[in-house]
Scaffold this motif. Structure first.
Motif, short mmCIF file in Angstrom:
data_model
loop_
_atom_site.label_atom_id
_atom_site.label_comp_id
_atom_site.label_asym_id
_atom_site.label_seq_id
_atom_site.Cartn_x
_atom_site.Cartn_y
_atom_site.Cartn_z
N GLN A 100 4.65 7.35 7.24
CA GLN A 100 4.48 6.97 5.84
C GLN A 100 4.59 8.15 4.88
OE1 GLN A 100 2.05 7.23 8.00
NE2 GLN A 100 0.25 8.19 7.06
N ALA A 101 4.62 9.37 5.42
CA ALA A 101 4.63 10.56 4.57
C ALA A 101 6.06 10.91 4.13
CB ALA A 101 4.01 11.73 5.32
N PHE A 102 6.13 11.73 3.07
CA PHE A 102 7.40 12.20 2.55
C PHE A 102 7.52 13.70 2.78
CE2 PHE A 102 6.49 8.36 0.19
CZ PHE A 102 7.71 7.71 0.16
N THR A 103 8.76 14.16 2.87
CA THR A 103 9.03 15.58 3.09
C THR A 103 9.25 16.29 1.76
OG1 THR A 103 10.03 15.17 5.25
CG2 THR A 103 10.59 17.25 4.16
N PHE A 104 8.62 17.45 1.62
CA PHE A 104 8.89 18.31 0.47
C PHE A 104 9.98 19.29 0.85
CE2 PHE A 104 8.02 22.42 -1.70
CZ PHE A 104 8.50 22.04 -2.94
N TYR A 105 11.15 19.12 0.23
CA TYR A 105 12.29 20.00 0.49
C TYR A 105 12.26 21.12 -0.56
CZ TYR A 105 13.79 15.79 2.97
OH TYR A 105 13.85 14.68 3.79
N LYS A 106 11.79 22.29 -0.16
CA LYS A 106 11.59 23.35 -1.14
C LYS A 106 12.91 23.82 -1.78
CE LYS A 106 11.49 27.14 2.27
NZ LYS A 106 10.67 28.25 2.82
N LYS A 107 14.03 23.68 -1.06
CA LYS A 107 15.32 24.08 -1.61
C LYS A 107 16.03 22.93 -2.34
CE LYS A 107 16.23 27.81 1.69
NZ LYS A 107 17.19 28.36 2.70
N ASP A 108 15.48 21.74 -2.23
CA ASP A 108 16.08 20.57 -2.89
C ASP A 108 14.98 19.61 -3.32
OD1 ASP A 108 17.78 18.68 -3.88
OD2 ASP A 108 18.63 18.07 -1.94
N PRO A 109 14.12 20.03 -4.25
CA PRO A 109 13.00 19.18 -4.66
C PRO A 109 13.44 17.85 -5.27
CG PRO A 109 13.24 21.07 -6.13
CD PRO A 109 14.13 21.32 -4.97
N GLU A 110 14.64 17.80 -5.86
CA GLU A 110 15.11 16.53 -6.42
C GLU A 110 15.31 15.49 -5.33
OE1 GLU A 110 18.52 17.06 -8.86
OE2 GLU A 110 17.46 18.26 -10.37
#
Length: 237
Positions: A100-110
């Motif tokens: 159920q969690a989401f990933t934080f993409y530090k190089k692509d926050p959008e």
């Protein structure tokens, strides 16, 4: 334009917006969204916090957001316990996260924003109101959705793609008004949703200038705004 024509148009608009209560939008927008953050290190948590509370925000706004952002790991000294229910869990890229969690993409926050808005559409409005990083995506989604609805309605009802001219309007208004009323109501709904997404006051009175512009635009005459706006149900929210 005669008073009879104006009254007829307003009656049709009133029917279209009978269930359009800005209080409903206000209630959706003011829902509190709690976000849990999980990272490998404290630096990772700080990057996620900067994503949700960018540097351009005032200290007052950042202090408000602290109530809704909860570090889950690593646990930081002095941090209060998170709430029992989290609306969104955000995990640092590279960690094995729950489904159920989401990933934080530090190089692509959008990309993170897009994935959250896509899978948790019901949280779009309150997320945008609370967290500025979601506002652009949610606002674009609102505009695109309403535009598509208007286009489909226009096609379905064979609405002319050019508003009748001043000379033609008196002969077309009987057929044109009901179609225009639907689209006018939808434009008002969009105005309420955009106000909610951008943390602005929502309502007929609060957005009087926008409401007047939408209705005047339906006829193509801004001079009608003052006459029409006085007849709208300002007490409805």
């Amino acid at each position: 334009m005669s008073n009879l024509m104006i009254t007829s148009f307003l009656t049709t608009v009133a029917k279209s917006i009978r269930n359009l209560n800005p209080s409903d939008v206000r209630e959706m927008a003011e829902r509190e969204v709690n976000i849990g953050l999980t990272a490998l290190t404290e630096d990772g948590l700080n990057r996620m916090w900067d994503f949700l509370a960018p540097e351009r925000l005032s200290e007052r706004k950042k202090n408000e957001l602290v109530r809704f952002v909860h570090p889950m790991g690593p646990r930081l000294p002095g941090m209060p316990e998170p709430p029992a229910h989290l609306d969104i869990e955000l995990w640092e890229e590279g960690l094995s996260k729950p489904p159920q969690a989401f990933t934080f993409y530090k190089k692509d926050p959008e990309r993170t924003v897009r994935e959250i808005i896509s899978k948790r559409e019901e949280l779009g409005l309150p997320l945008a109101r609370q967290f500025v990083v979601f506002r652009k995506a949610v606002s674009e989604k609102v505009v695109n959705s309403v535009s598509q609805e208007n286009a489909l309605f226009s096609i379905a009802t064979s609405l002319p793609n050019i508003v009748p001219s001043v000379l033609a309007l008196p002969f077309a208004v009987g057929e044109f008004a009901s179609d225009t009323a639907f689209i006018t109501a939808n434009q008002l709904r969009m105005a309420f949703l955009l106000a909610g997404a951008n943390d602005r006051p929502i309502g007929y009175r609060e957005q009087k200038a926008q409401v007047a512009s939408v209705i005047a635009g339906a006829f193509g005459w801004r001079s009608l705004a003052r006459q029409l706006i006085s007849k709208l149900p300002f007490g409805a929210g």
